[in-house]
Design a protein around this motif. Structure first.
Motif, PDB file in Angstrom:
ATOM      1  N   VAL A 310       0.856  -1.182   0.000  1.00  0.00           N
ATOM      2  CA  VAL A 310       0.000   0.000   0.000  1.00  0.00           C
ATOM      3  C   VAL A 310       0.891   1.230   0.000  1.00  0.00           C
ATOM      4  O   VAL A 310       1.673   1.447   0.934  1.00  0.00           O
ATOM      5  N   ILE A 311       0.794   2.040  -1.040  1.00  0.00           N
ATOM      6  CA  ILE A 311       1.667   3.200  -1.196  1.00  0.00           C
ATOM      7  C   ILE A 311       1.254   4.294  -0.221  1.00  0.00           C
ATOM      8  O   ILE A 311       0.100   4.739  -0.240  1.00  0.00           O
ATOM      9  N   PRO A 312       2.161   4.759   0.628  1.00  0.00           N
ATOM     10  CA  PRO A 312       1.812   5.845   1.554  1.00  0.00           C
ATOM     11  C   PRO A 312       1.731   7.174   0.814  1.00  0.00           C
ATOM     12  O   PRO A 312       2.195   7.306  -0.317  1.00  0.00           O
ATOM     13  N   SER A 313       1.156   8.150   1.453  1.00  0.00           N
ATOM     14  CA  SER A 313       0.983   9.463   0.829  1.00  0.00           C
ATOM     15  C   SER A 313       2.203  10.360   1.012  1.00  0.00           C
ATOM     16  O   SER A 313       2.266  11.451   0.461  1.00  0.00           O
ATOM     17  N   LYS A 314       3.177   9.897   1.792  1.00  0.00           N
ATOM     18  CA  LYS A 314       4.393  10.671   2.030  1.00  0.00           C
ATOM     19  C   LYS A 314       5.500   9.703   2.448  1.00  0.00           C
ATOM     20  O   LYS A 314       5.237   8.550   2.773  1.00  0.00           O
ATOM     21  N   PRO A 315       6.752  10.163   2.420  1.00  0.00           N
ATOM     22  CA  PRO A 315       7.843   9.290   2.865  1.00  0.00           C
ATOM     23  C   PRO A 315       7.649   8.860   4.320  1.00  0.00           C
ATOM     24  O   PRO A 315       7.291   9.667   5.179  1.00  0.00           O
ATOM     25  N   ILE A 316       7.874   7.566   4.579  1.00  0.00           N
ATOM     26  CA  ILE A 316       7.734   7.053   5.942  1.00  0.00           C
ATOM     27  C   ILE A 316       8.908   6.131   6.265  1.00  0.00           C
ATOM     28  O   ILE A 316       9.562   5.596   5.380  1.00  0.00           O
ATOM     29  N   LYS A 317       9.155   5.942   7.557  1.00  0.00           N
ATOM     30  CA  LYS A 317      10.257   5.115   8.019  1.00  0.00           C
ATOM     31  C   LYS A 317       9.747   4.126   9.058  1.00  0.00           C
ATOM     32  O   LYS A 317       8.827   4.416   9.811  1.00  0.00           O
ATOM     33  N   GLY A 318      10.365   2.933   9.081  1.00  0.00           N
ATOM     34  CA  GLY A 318       9.993   1.937  10.082  1.00  0.00           C
ATOM     35  C   GLY A 318      10.123   0.534   9.540  1.00  0.00           C
ATOM     36  O   GLY A 318      10.781   0.297   8.522  1.00  0.00           O
ATOM     37  N   LYS A 319       9.495  -0.415  10.203  1.00  0.00           N
ATOM     38  CA  LYS A 319       9.487  -1.801   9.740  1.00  0.00           C
ATOM     39  C   LYS A 319       8.388  -1.951   8.703  1.00  0.00           C
ATOM     40  O   LYS A 319       7.199  -1.971   9.034  1.00  0.00           O
ATOM     41  N   ILE A 320       8.792  -2.043   7.433  1.00  0.00           N
ATOM     42  CA  ILE A 320       7.822  -2.130   6.335  1.00  0.00           C
ATOM     43  C   ILE A 320       8.229  -3.301   5.446  1.00  0.00           C
ATOM     44  O   ILE A 320       8.704  -3.117   4.318  1.00  0.00           O
ATOM     45  N   PRO A 321       8.110  -4.537   5.906  1.00  0.00           N
ATOM     46  CA  PRO A 321       8.601  -5.680   5.127  1.00  0.00           C
ATOM     47  C   PRO A 321       7.970  -5.799   3.753  1.00  0.00           C
ATOM     48  O   PRO A 321       8.613  -6.275   2.806  1.00  0.00           O
ATOM     49  N   GLU A 322       6.728  -5.322   3.625  1.00  0.00           N
ATOM     50  CA  GLU A 322       6.056  -5.449   2.326  1.00  0.00           C
ATOM     51  C   GLU A 322       6.681  -4.550   1.259  1.00  0.00           C
ATOM     52  O   GLU A 322       6.419  -4.719   0.060  1.00  0.00           O
ATOM     53  N   ILE A 323       7.543  -3.606   1.667  1.00  0.00           N
ATOM     54  CA  ILE A 323       8.207  -2.731   0.699  1.00  0.00           C
ATOM     55  C   ILE A 323       9.253  -3.489  -0.111  1.00  0.00           C
ATOM     56  O   ILE A 323       9.735  -3.007  -1.138  1.00  0.00           O
ATOM     57  N   GLU A 324       9.575  -4.695   0.330  1.00  0.00           N
ATOM     58  CA  GLU A 324      10.561  -5.506  -0.367  1.00  0.00           C
ATOM     59  C   GLU A 324       9.948  -6.332  -1.504  1.00  0.00           C
ATOM     60  O   GLU A 324      10.585  -7.227  -2.046  1.00  0.00           O
ATOM     61  N   PHE A 325       8.716  -5.997  -1.886  1.00  0.00           N
ATOM     62  CA  PHE A 325       8.043  -6.722  -2.960  1.00  0.00           C
ATOM     63  C   PHE A 325       8.817  -6.580  -4.272  1.00  0.00           C
ATOM     64  O   PHE A 325       9.616  -5.682  -4.454  1.00  0.00           O
ATOM     65  N   GLU A 371      14.663  -2.716   8.986  1.00  0.00           N
ATOM     66  CA  GLU A 371      13.884  -1.483   8.912  1.00  0.00           C
ATOM     67  C   GLU A 371      14.054  -0.857   7.530  1.00  0.00           C
ATOM     68  O   GLU A 371      15.022  -1.132   6.819  1.00  0.00           O
ATOM     69  N   HIS A 372      13.099   0.031   7.183  1.00  0.00           N
ATOM     70  CA  HIS A 372      13.053   0.554   5.834  1.00  0.00           C
ATOM     71  C   HIS A 372      12.692   2.034   5.844  1.00  0.00           C
ATOM     72  O   HIS A 372      12.205   2.558   6.841  1.00  0.00           O
ATOM     73  N   PHE A 373      12.909   2.662   4.690  1.00  0.00           N
ATOM     74  CA  PHE A 373      12.437   4.030   4.465  1.00  0.00           C
ATOM     75  C   PHE A 373      11.747   4.043   3.110  1.00  0.00           C
ATOM     76  O   PHE A 373      12.332   3.606   2.113  1.00  0.00           O
ATOM     77  N   CYS A 374      10.537   4.510   3.084  1.00  0.00           N
ATOM     78  CA  CYS A 374       9.753   4.503   1.847  1.00  0.00           C
ATOM     79  C   CYS A 374       9.741   5.885   1.203  1.00  0.00           C
ATOM     80  O   CYS A 374       9.233   6.850   1.791  1.00  0.00           O
ATOM     81  N   TRP A 375      10.315   5.983  -0.003  1.00  0.00           N
ATOM     82  CA  TRP A 375      10.209   7.196  -0.820  1.00  0.00           C
ATOM     83  C   TRP A 375       8.976   7.004  -1.699  1.00  0.00           C
ATOM     84  O   TRP A 375       9.024   6.319  -2.721  1.00  0.00           O
ATOM     85  N   ASP A 376       7.875   7.623  -1.295  1.00  0.00           N
ATOM     86  CA  ASP A 376       6.583   7.311  -1.904  1.00  0.00           C
ATOM     87  C   ASP A 376       6.526   7.561  -3.405  1.00  0.00           C
ATOM     88  O   ASP A 376       5.831   6.849  -4.133  1.00  0.00           O
TER      89      ASP A 376
END
Length: 650
Positions: A310-325, A371-376
């Motif tokens: 699920v794409i966030p609306s802004k950059p977020i940081k934390g444990k986001i294992p699904e970002i490794e898809f 842990e991860h950082f998501c650049w939306d």
């Protein structure tokens, strides 16, 4: 390829700019005092001011999607005053594991192969029937392909061994890391590979889908395909199979932030070309199955069984294992050269793919980081450029076109394996090595998409390895010549699609001369634009990296950009980067084949490059830089064999 690999800035170290003094009367490109000087000579190019209202003639493209792509491209440009958004430092504790494994999936070992330099040390488990005397020379593949090899466990082993496998391990001090045959930005390797094949004796007794594990040089069996599907007999010639690619954006974003989407697609292009070259060694041809859409690719590789990100609306940081898809990119058809009988009905193929979700898929992907950082914006852009199924895309295979030859003696007599497996990304250039003009022309001839075709323009992608791509060439090369004996230093341009020549001449500076250099082969569309020492200019434009000016030559790959996206569709955006990666792979291999080295450069100041050329707007954009020259070898780093390697992940 180096992108500030030893220095990571969220802001440039200074705001130096270049003063470009072009004198059309003498065709000299001058840099005052031949050094970087603080001057306000570069304005903000109009290329950095793209917005929805400036998009004209959108054709079949959704204007909102086109606007989004242009926004992403503009937002991820580097400039003299700031870099594209990325991490302020590297989170080494969460550096992604470069090896994806599918836990509990059965492992199907592949065979290891000797090279000319190490065959005496091979064990009996190595591929014993590899004949060095019959191994094709690298340069010969551009002229004609050898007879097709049968589809066996040994030929499949060779394909992966010479395209996507480990090539060596490196160690110094307490650090050890692996290298691969296919290059990658920052050696991060976001590209994953799959094989979808009919039953192969001693490998799998039924058609199957498997993930390639390069560290083990093995296939992880994801699923067996029931015989009722009859995938290969219905759509492809005998002895054909598929190779699929996907990207894990997180691996690149960890280091490069928002610009990572670009780099991931460079790497897809490198992998495509790597497979095409290894297949050619076996007498096999390769073509992208371009009609396939994102959804079909996802089902084909068994990636649709995992949770959606699920794409966030802004950059977020934390444990986001699904970002490794894994984002499915494309699938290649590998088939015997000269084969006919293709009947790719994409609608029937779509219906068959619908049933793939019900296969008995095996294996759970390993976690790459804690842990991860998501650049939306990476993920929203990937969503926008997803390609749908295009049923009207006819699958056709053009006859093989040989590339031009003007200096066969430039090559060192290496086999294909010796070139592809010895390829390395140079970290530094010596600033001394020079090449002959004829060698440079020979390299440029192998950069042409159409090969050597009498009285025909360069345009269609018919030569190796460009024939794997399904569209006409859209990428050109602006060259900075530093040390080519017999060629004046200066700025040159290689036109890879001659339909664009008139448009290019109108788009760039009016003072450029557009003259064929002395001794240039008649069928090589290479033009001199302006003379002068460009060493400092090339370094400065490539994020102040010395390597761009210390080689024999460097270049920027300039794509026919906004018109391509507007007239064809936004899903061409990643494909333009694939084309640059294919061209870059040829430059890597050509450099090693003539005895020097090369490096891809993803870090460059986008609009200042356009300013040097005189480009405005978004009609043409620089997407990738490259440098070719004499490498500096760091003697502190020890090389170890690729297999068996250290029992570590990075």
């Amino acid at each position: 390829m180096p992108h500030l690999s030893t220095r990571f800035y969220s802001r440039p170290p200074n705001a130096n700019r270049f003063h470009l003094n072009l004198r059309p009367s003498t065709s000299v490109l001058r840099l005052p005092n031949r050094k970087l000087i603080p001057a306000m000579s570069f304005s903000s190019s109009s290329a950095s001011k793209m917005n929805t209202r400036q998009v004209k003639n959108p054709g079949t493209t959704d204007p909102r999607k086109l606007s989004h792509v242009l926004k992403y491209h503009d937002q991820t440009k580097h400039s003299f005053t700031k870099y594209a958004r990325g991490p302020h430092g590297l989170d080494w504790a969460n550096q992604p594991n470069p090896f994806r494994r599918y836990i509990s999936a059965p492992l199907l070992p592949l065979m290891h192969l000797p090279s000319r330099t190490d065959h005496r040390t091979q064990t009996p488990s190595s591929l014993s029937n590899y004949n060095h005397d019959n191994a094709p020379l690298y340069s010969s593949l551009f002229t004609s392909l050898p007879p097709p090899q049968p589809l066996t466990v040994s030929s499949i082993s060779q394909l992966f061994y010479d395209s996507l496998a480990l090539s060596a391990w490196k160690t110094t001090g307490y650090s050890t890391w692996s290298l691969r045959v296919n290059p990658s930005s920052g050696n991060l390797h976001p590209t994953e590979a799959y094989i979808i094949a009919p039953a192969i004796a001693s490998l799998c007794d039924s058609p199957f889908v498997a993930h390639y594990a390069p560290k083990e040089h093995a296939l992880e069996l994801r699923a067996k395909i029931p015989s009722r599907f009859d995938l290969f007999n219905n759509f492809f010639p005998k002895n054909s199979f598929l190779v699929g690619f996907s990207s894990i954006f997180w691996r690149e974003a960890w280091k490069y932030g928002e610009r990572a989407f670009r780099y991931c697609n460079h790497d897809v292009g490198h992998a495509i070309a790597a497979v095409a070259m290894a297949a050619a060694e076996l007498g096999w041809d390769v073509k992208i199955l371009e009609g396939m859409g994102y959804k079909e690719l996802k089902k084909l590789m068994g990636l649709d069984i995992f949770p959606e990100f699920v794409i966030p609306s802004k950059p977020i940081k934390g444990k986001i294992p699904e970002i490794e898809f894994e984002h499915p990119d494309c699938v290649l058809v590998v088939f015997p050269s000269g084969a006919t009988g293709f009947d790719v009905n994409y609608e029937k193929l779509r219906l068959l793919m619908e049933e793939f979700s019900a296969l008995d898929w095996k294996g759970k992907p390993n976690l790459l980081s804690k842990e991860h950082f998501c650049w939306d914006i990476i993920y929203s852009t990937a969503e926008v450029v997803k390609k749908p199924l295009t049923i009207r895309n006819a699958f056709s295979v053009d006859p093989f076109s040989s590339s031009g030859v003007c200096s066969e003696s430039s090559y060192k007599g290496f086999t294909v394996r010796e070139v592809v497996r010895k390829r390395r990304s140079a970290v530094d250039m010596d600033g001394v090595t020079a090449i002959d003009r004829e060698t440079f022309y020979q390299i440029m001839l192998h950069c042409l998409p159409s090969g050597s075709r009498s009285r025909e323009k360069q345009k269609r992608q018919l030569a190796l390895p460009y024939r794997v791509l399904s569209w006409d060439a859209e990428v050109h090369a602006a060259l900075f010549i530093h040390r080519v004996k017999g060629l004046p230093k200066g700025l040159y341009f290689l036109v890879r699609n001659e339909d664009h020549l008139g448009e290019l001449k109108k788009a760039v500076r009016s003072g450029f001369v557009w003259e064929k250099p002395e001794g240039c082969p008649r069928d090589l569309p290479l033009y001199e634009l302006a003379r002068g020492d460009c060493q400092q200019l090339a370094k400065g434009l490539s994020c102040h990296q010395d390597i761009a000016g210390d080689g024999c030559f460097s270049l920027g790959m300039v794509a026919h950009f906004e018109p391509m996206l507007s007239n064809k569709n936004v899903w061409m955006y990643p494909r333009l980067f694939w084309e640059t990666g294919v061209l870059g792979q040829v430059l890597y291999l050509e450099a090693h084949a003539v005895g020097i080295s090369a490096t891809g450069i993803g870090c460059f100041f986008d609009d200042p490059v356009h300013e040097v050329l005189g480009l405005t707007g978004s009609k043409f954009q620089s997407l990738y830089h490259f440098t070719v020259g004499g490498p500096v070898v760091d003697r502190r780093i020890m090389s170890l064999p690729a297999y068996p390697g250290p029992n570590i992940d990075a």
